[in-house]
Design an enzyme around this catalytic site. Structure first.
Site, PDB file in Angstrom:
ATOM      1  N   GLY A 218    -122.616 -31.407  42.576  1.00  0.00           N
ATOM      2  CA  GLY A 218    -121.279 -32.279  42.170  1.00  0.00           C
ATOM      3  C   GLY A 218    -120.227 -31.740  43.116  1.00  0.00           C
ATOM      4  N   SER A 219    -119.157 -31.905  42.900  1.00  0.00           N
ATOM      5  CA  SER A 219    -117.916 -31.922  43.545  1.00  0.00           C
ATOM      6  C   SER A 219    -117.671 -30.173  44.048  1.00  0.00           C
ATOM      7  CB  SER A 219    -116.693 -32.592  43.116  1.00  0.00           C
ATOM      8  OG  SER A 219    -117.054 -33.883  43.058  1.00  0.00           O
ATOM      9  N   THR A 220    -118.060 -29.472  43.288  1.00  0.00           N
ATOM     10  CA  THR A 220    -117.887 -27.780  43.454  1.00  0.00           C
ATOM     11  C   THR A 220    -118.264 -27.733  44.911  1.00  0.00           C
ATOM     12  OG1 THR A 220    -120.006 -27.154  42.402  1.00  0.00           O
ATOM     13  CG2 THR A 220    -118.052 -27.033  41.146  1.00  0.00           C
TER      14      THR A 220
END
Length: 491
Positions: A218-220
Site C-alpha cells: 500500500g501507501s507505505t
C-alpha cells in the site's frame, strides 16, 4: 573335493566377501548418513539426552530444558513467554522437529557443532555430559514486548519488525496470532494433537507473518517511489506542483483512482504535499514517469526480489519485471502485483533513515560455547547504497513533515524527530470485497541526529470487529510503531 562341492565353496566365499564389503561400506562410507538419519531413533534419543543450550534476549534466557520422566527422550524444550518470542525462537519438538533459530543453530544449541569438537572431546575424556552453547539475539526485550502487546491489544493478525538502521540489528520481530512452543515440545499424543490443532487453524498461528508472508504494501511504498523519482531526476523539487490531477486516470484504461482525502488536498500538488496527505494521483504519476525498469532497479537495491537470511530465511518481496503502464503506475502507490514482507518494508524505512545505506538485517549477536566463549559474532554488513545521501535526506524531510503535519501524526513523540508513512492496501480478487490491510512505517532520531530504530507494522483486520472506515495505518499501526520507538529510545 569333487566339482559340485568346489562350486559351492567358491559361491559361499563370494557371498562372504560380498558381506564383508557391504559391512565395511555401511560402517565407513555410509556411517555419517545412517548415524544422522532422521529415522534413526538412537539419534533422536541422543538429541534429547542432555539439556540444550539457550536462546538469550537482553541477557536472559528465554528457553530452557525440562526432564521428562518415563521416556527415553530424557529432556524436552521449554519456552519462557513463548507466544511473544515464537517468531524468533521457532520451536524445538521431540515429534515435530525444529524451526527458526532453534533449527538454524541446532548444532550450537545441541553441542554437536564442529566448532565445539574440542569441548566435546574433553567432556568424553573427563566423563562430563555433553553441553550445548547459547545463541545471543539482537532483540530488545522492551521493544519486543511493545510490538507483541500492541498487536495482541488490537486482537489482530499482523506483524511488527524493528531494525537499527545503523547496523541492521533486528530489535523486535512479532507476529500474531502466535503460539506457545512449549505445549507441543514433547512426544505425547496430547502434544501431537495440540500441534495439529494449531496447524489446522484458519488464522495460521504457526506462520511467521514478519518473514514468511507477503502482502501489497500500500501507501507505505510511496517512500520508495519518491526515492526512485528523486534518484533518477524525475523529481528535482519536492515543493513544485506536479500537475497530477485527481482522480487520476490510469494510462490505457478508463479506470480513475481517487484519494481518501478531499480533492483540494491532492489536485496537482507537490510531492511533499502528496506524501503529507498520501495522494495516490501524485505517486501513480511519478511511478509512471520513472518507468518500470528504474522503479524495479531502486526496489532491488533496497532488497526486493531477493530472499533475506537473518539467518532465518525470509521470503523474497516482489517487484515484477513484466509490467504494462497501468501496472507500473499502480506500483507507485504500493498496489498492483507488488508484494512485500514486513521485514522488507522495515529495510526500506531503515535504509532511508540511514541516509540511503541499507544494512543487512541480522538477528544473532553472538554464538557462544558452553564455557561462554565467543564462537562467532554478528557484524554489521552493508547490503547496498540504495540511493544517495541527498535523496534519502529529502525523503526524510517529507516523512518528518507527514508526521508533524499529515496523516502520520499519531506517531509523534515529544522532543523527538520522527518520520513516518501510513498505508492502506487493497487486496483480493475483487479489492472491494476484502477488508484492506493497514500498514505503518516510521523511524525516530536521537539527540545526535542518528536513527537507532526503524519500524514496520502490518495489520490484517479481517478478524477485528471494527468498521471499515476505522481501518487505516495511521489509526491501527502508528500507536504500535510509536510504542516500539519509545522503548528503543529509552534504552
Amino acid at each position: 573335493m569333487n566339482r559340485p562341492l568346489r562350486h559351492i565353496a567358491v559361491f559361499c566365499g563370494i557371498l562372504t566377501l560380498a558381506l564383508l564389503l557391504r559391512a565395511n561400506w555401511v560402517q565407513f562410507a555410509q556411517n555419517d548418513d545412517l548415524a544422522n538419519h532422521k529415522k534413526n531413533r538412537r539419534v533422536q534419543i541422543e538429541a534429547f539426552s542432555h539439556p540444550r543450550g539457550d536462546i538469550i534476549v537482553g541477557g536472559k534466557s528465554i528457553t530452557g530444558s525440562k526432564e521428562t520422566p518415563g521416556s527415553d527422550f530424557k529432556y524436552k524444550r521449554v519456552f519462557k513467554e513463548g507466544p511473544m518470542y515464537a517468531p524468533v525462537t521457532g520451536y524445538f519438538s521431540q515429534a515435530q522437529g525444529a524451526t527458526f533459530l532453534e533449527g538454524v543453530h541446532n548444532g550450537i544449541l545441541s553441542g554437536n557443532d564442529d566448532r565445539l569438537f574440542i569441548k566435546r572431546t574433553l567432556d568424553m575424556l573427563t566423563g562430563e555430559k555433553q553441553q550445548g552453547g547459547d545463541v545471543v539475539t539482537t532483540i530488545d526485550p522492551k521493544a519486543q514486548k511493545a510490538a507483541y502487546q500492541g498487536l495482541v491489544d488490537l486482537n489482530a493478525k499482523g506483524a511488527v519488525v524493528a531494525l537499527d538502521p545503523r547496523t541492521g540489528k533486528v530489535l523486535a520481530m512479532a507476529s500474531t496470532p502466535s503460539y506457545d512452543p512449549s505445549v507441543f515440545a514433547g512426544i505425547s499424543l496430547a502434544e501431537g494433537k495440540k500441534f495439529k490443532e494449531l496447524g489446522d487453524r484458519k488464522d495460521k498461528p504457526l506462520s511467521n507473518r514478519a518473514l514468511r508472508e507477503i502482502y501489497p504494501p500500500g501507501s507505505t511504498f510511496k517512500i520508495l517511489t519518491a526515492a526512485a523519482a528523486l534518484e533518477h531526476g524525475v523529481v528535482t523539487d519536492i515543493d513544485k506542483p506536479t500537475g497530477a490531477k485527481t482522480p487520476y486516470k490510469l494510462p490505457l484504461s478508463s479506470t480513475r483512482i481517487g484519494n481518501d482525502v478531499p480533492d483540494a488536498n491532492c489536485d496537482k500538488v507537490s510531492v511533499k504535499t502528496g506524501m503529507q496527505w498520501s495522494c495516490n494521483n501524485v505517486f501513480l504519476d511519478i511511478a509512471l514517469k520513472v518507468g518500470k525498469d528504474k522503479m524495479r532497479e531502486t526496489a532491488e537495491k533496497f532488497g526486493f526480489n531477493d530472499e533475506q537470511f537473518i539467518p532465518v530465511r525470509a521470503v523474497a518481496s516482489s517487484y515484477p519485471e513484466e509490467l504494462d503502464k497501468p501496472q507500473t503506475a499502480l506500483t507507485g502507490m504500493g498496489q498492483g502485483s507488488l508484494t512485500s514482507t514486513p521485514l522488507q518494508m522495515a529495510m526500506v524505512t531503515a535504509g532511508l533513515a540511514n541516509d540511503g545505506k541499507v544494512m543487512k538485517p541480522y538477528l544473532v549477536e553472538e554464538l557462544r560455547g558452553p564455557d561462554l566463549s565467543a564462537i562467532e559474532k554478528g557484524e554489521p554488513h552493508e547490503l547496498n547504497q540504495a540511493v544517495s545521501e541527498k535523496t534519502a535526506q529529502t525523503v526524510q524531510e517529507m516523512m518528518e513533515n507527514t508526521v508533524e503535519n499529515g496523516t502520520a501524526n499519531k506517531a509523534r513523540i515529544d522532543g523527538v524527530t520522527v518520520g513516518g508513512k501510513t498505508g492502506t492496501a487493497q487486496h483480493g480478487a475483487d479489492v472491494n470485497d476484502e477488508r484492506p490491510y493497514a500498514w505503518f512505517v516510521s523511524y525516530a532520531k536521537n539527540s545526535k541526529g542518528e536513527s537507532p530504530v526503524a519500524v514496520a507494522v502490518f495489520v490484517d483486520p479481517s478478524n477485528m470487529n471494527i468498521p471499515r472506515s476505522e481501518i487505516a495505518g495511521g489509526k491501527l499501526g502508528a500507536p504500535i510503531a510509536k510504542a516500539v520507538m519509545e522503548a528503543v529510545l529509552e534504552r
